[in-house]
Design a protein around this motif. Structure first.
Motif, mmCIF file in Angstrom:
data_model
loop_
_atom_site.group_PDB
_atom_site.id
_atom_site.type_symbol
_atom_site.label_atom_id
_atom_site.label_comp_id
_atom_site.label_asym_id
_atom_site.label_seq_id
_atom_site.Cartn_x
_atom_site.Cartn_y
_atom_site.Cartn_z
ATOM 1 N N SER A 85 0.793 -1.221 0.000
ATOM 2 C CA SER A 85 0.000 0.000 0.000
ATOM 3 C C SER A 85 0.834 1.284 0.000
ATOM 4 O O SER A 85 0.320 2.331 -0.384
ATOM 5 C CB SER A 85 -0.993 0.008 1.154
ATOM 6 O OG SER A 85 -0.346 -0.142 2.388
ATOM 7 N N GLN A 86 2.103 1.217 0.364
ATOM 8 C CA GLN A 86 2.938 2.423 0.250
ATOM 9 C C GLN A 86 3.261 2.717 -1.220
ATOM 10 O O GLN A 86 3.348 3.867 -1.629
ATOM 11 C CB GLN A 86 4.225 2.275 1.066
ATOM 12 C CG GLN A 86 3.984 2.216 2.562
ATOM 13 C CD GLN A 86 3.196 3.412 3.076
ATOM 14 O OE1 GLN A 86 3.504 4.561 2.778
ATOM 15 N NE2 GLN A 86 2.147 3.133 3.846
ATOM 16 N N THR A 87 3.399 1.671 -2.024
ATOM 17 C CA THR A 87 3.658 1.834 -3.456
ATOM 18 C C THR A 87 2.370 2.011 -4.246
ATOM 19 O O THR A 87 2.320 2.775 -5.212
ATOM 20 C CB THR A 87 4.418 0.599 -3.991
ATOM 21 O OG1 THR A 87 5.622 0.437 -3.223
ATOM 22 C CG2 THR A 87 4.768 0.751 -5.461
ATOM 23 N N TYR A 88 1.324 1.297 -3.845
ATOM 24 C CA TYR A 88 0.020 1.334 -4.525
ATOM 25 C C TYR A 88 -1.040 1.770 -3.514
ATOM 26 O O TYR A 88 -1.793 0.948 -2.989
ATOM 27 C CB TYR A 88 -0.336 -0.046 -5.082
ATOM 28 C CG TYR A 88 0.711 -0.613 -6.003
ATOM 29 C CD1 TYR A 88 0.825 -0.157 -7.315
ATOM 30 C CD2 TYR A 88 1.595 -1.609 -5.569
ATOM 31 C CE1 TYR A 88 1.781 -0.678 -8.170
ATOM 32 C CE2 TYR A 88 2.551 -2.134 -6.420
ATOM 33 C CZ TYR A 88 2.643 -1.659 -7.712
ATOM 34 O OH TYR A 88 3.587 -2.182 -8.560
ATOM 35 N N PRO A 89 -1.102 3.080 -3.216
ATOM 36 C CA PRO A 89 -1.966 3.535 -2.122
ATOM 37 C C PRO A 89 -3.462 3.554 -2.430
ATOM 38 O O PRO A 89 -4.265 3.724 -1.510
ATOM 39 C CB PRO A 89 -1.458 4.954 -1.847
ATOM 40 C CG PRO A 89 -0.870 5.398 -3.146
ATOM 41 C CD PRO A 89 -0.301 4.160 -3.787
ATOM 42 N N THR A 90 -3.846 3.378 -3.686
ATOM 43 C CA THR A 90 -5.275 3.399 -4.002
ATOM 44 C C THR A 90 -5.669 2.229 -4.892
ATOM 45 O O THR A 90 -4.840 1.650 -5.591
ATOM 46 C CB THR A 90 -5.691 4.707 -4.716
ATOM 47 O OG1 THR A 90 -4.981 4.808 -5.948
ATOM 48 C CG2 THR A 90 -5.437 5.929 -3.852
ATOM 49 N N MET A 113 -5.801 -2.371 -9.179
ATOM 50 C CA MET A 113 -5.259 -2.631 -7.854
ATOM 51 C C MET A 113 -3.855 -3.205 -7.990
ATOM 52 O O MET A 113 -3.617 -4.070 -8.837
ATOM 53 C CB MET A 113 -6.171 -3.642 -7.125
ATOM 54 C CG MET A 113 -5.687 -4.050 -5.763
ATOM 55 S SD MET A 113 -6.876 -5.090 -4.882
ATOM 56 C CE MET A 113 -6.719 -6.631 -5.746
ATOM 57 N N HIS A 114 -2.928 -2.704 -7.183
ATOM 58 C CA HIS A 114 -1.591 -3.278 -7.107
ATOM 59 C C HIS A 114 -0.909 -3.298 -8.483
ATOM 60 O O HIS A 114 -0.213 -4.241 -8.839
ATOM 61 C CB HIS A 114 -1.680 -4.693 -6.504
ATOM 62 C CG HIS A 114 -0.362 -5.241 -6.071
ATOM 63 N ND1 HIS A 114 0.269 -6.250 -6.744
ATOM 64 C CD2 HIS A 114 0.435 -4.928 -5.027
ATOM 65 C CE1 HIS A 114 1.412 -6.540 -6.149
ATOM 66 N NE2 HIS A 114 1.528 -5.747 -5.097
ATOM 67 N N GLY A 115 -1.158 -2.259 -9.287
ATOM 68 C CA GLY A 115 -0.518 -2.155 -10.596
ATOM 69 C C GLY A 115 -1.136 -3.000 -11.687
ATOM 70 O O GLY A 115 -0.591 -3.106 -12.781
ATOM 71 N N HIS A 116 -2.275 -3.623 -11.422
ATOM 72 C CA HIS A 116 -2.964 -4.466 -12.397
ATOM 73 C C HIS A 116 -4.404 -3.979 -12.549
ATOM 74 O O HIS A 116 -5.027 -3.572 -11.567
ATOM 75 C CB HIS A 116 -2.992 -5.931 -11.947
ATOM 76 C CG HIS A 116 -1.639 -6.546 -11.846
ATOM 77 N ND1 HIS A 116 -0.783 -6.297 -10.805
ATOM 78 C CD2 HIS A 116 -0.998 -7.405 -12.660
ATOM 79 C CE1 HIS A 116 0.334 -6.974 -10.980
ATOM 80 N NE2 HIS A 116 0.240 -7.660 -12.100
#
Length: 188
Positions: A85-90, A113-116
């Motif tokens: 969540s620090q890299t992908y906060p939303t 979510m999570h870059g996907h």
């Protein structure tokens, strides 16, 4: 298919009322139990069209607001093993279509979510629309759920139990209970 009737239906733009809404998730734990969690912060807009099928929704969830009731577990889920969540906060959901389905609706869209970004289908119950006698605003209620596979979103943590099975299930159930308030018309 006939569109289910929705009491008090009207078209308009609506804002999700975070105070009266919830974004929940459930995962199997050690193949015998379930862990429930929620996201405490989220925003979103709903557009109800002239017909329900012309409606749309966009919601953004703050992944850093995850809460399962266990600080240790929340840290693990926020780490690089899961949400990062620090890299992908939303996380974001955008609808692409709404279809009548029996006495409810199906909402197709994409979840990022999570870059996907993957297609997701929500089964939605439109709970109705009411004029709130206490606040003077118009409220709409929606309940929806879906199941996603976390590996499809790059959440590949896969600890195995000694006798077989997973420590944390790949399937995650998402449940939404949403109240939204009708936005005031633009002046002029």
């Amino acid at each position: 298919m006939t569109t289910p009737a929705v009491a008090g239906y009207r078209s308009g733009f609506w804002s999700i009322d975070q105070e009266h809404s919830s974004v929940l998730f459930t995962a199997r734990h050690m193949a015998v139990g379930k862990v429930h969690g929620r996201f405490r912060r989220f925003v979103g807009k709903v557009f109800t069209g002239e017909t329900v099928e012309q409606s749309a929704v966009r919601a953004i969830i703050d992944a850093t607001s995850l809460d399962t009731g266990s600080v240790k577990r929340d840290r693990s889920l926020a780490s690089s093993e899961f949400l990062e969540s620090q890299t992908y906060p939303t996380m974001e959901f955008r609808s692409s279509a709404v279809h009548a389905y029996d006495t409810d609706f199906l909402v197709d869209g994409e979840l990022a979510m999570h870059g996907h970004t993957k297609p997701v289908r929500l089964k939605l119950t439109f709970n109705g629309i009411i004029d709130d006698p206490y606040s003077g605003v118009t409220r709409a209620g929606f309940s929806a759920h879906t199941t996603i596979r976390r590996r499809e979103f790059g959440l590949s943590f896969d600890a195995r139990l000694p006798g077989g099975g997973q420590l944390v299930s790949d399937q995650i159930t998402i449940t939404l209970d949403i109240e939204a308030t009708l936005d005031a018309p633009e002046p002029g």
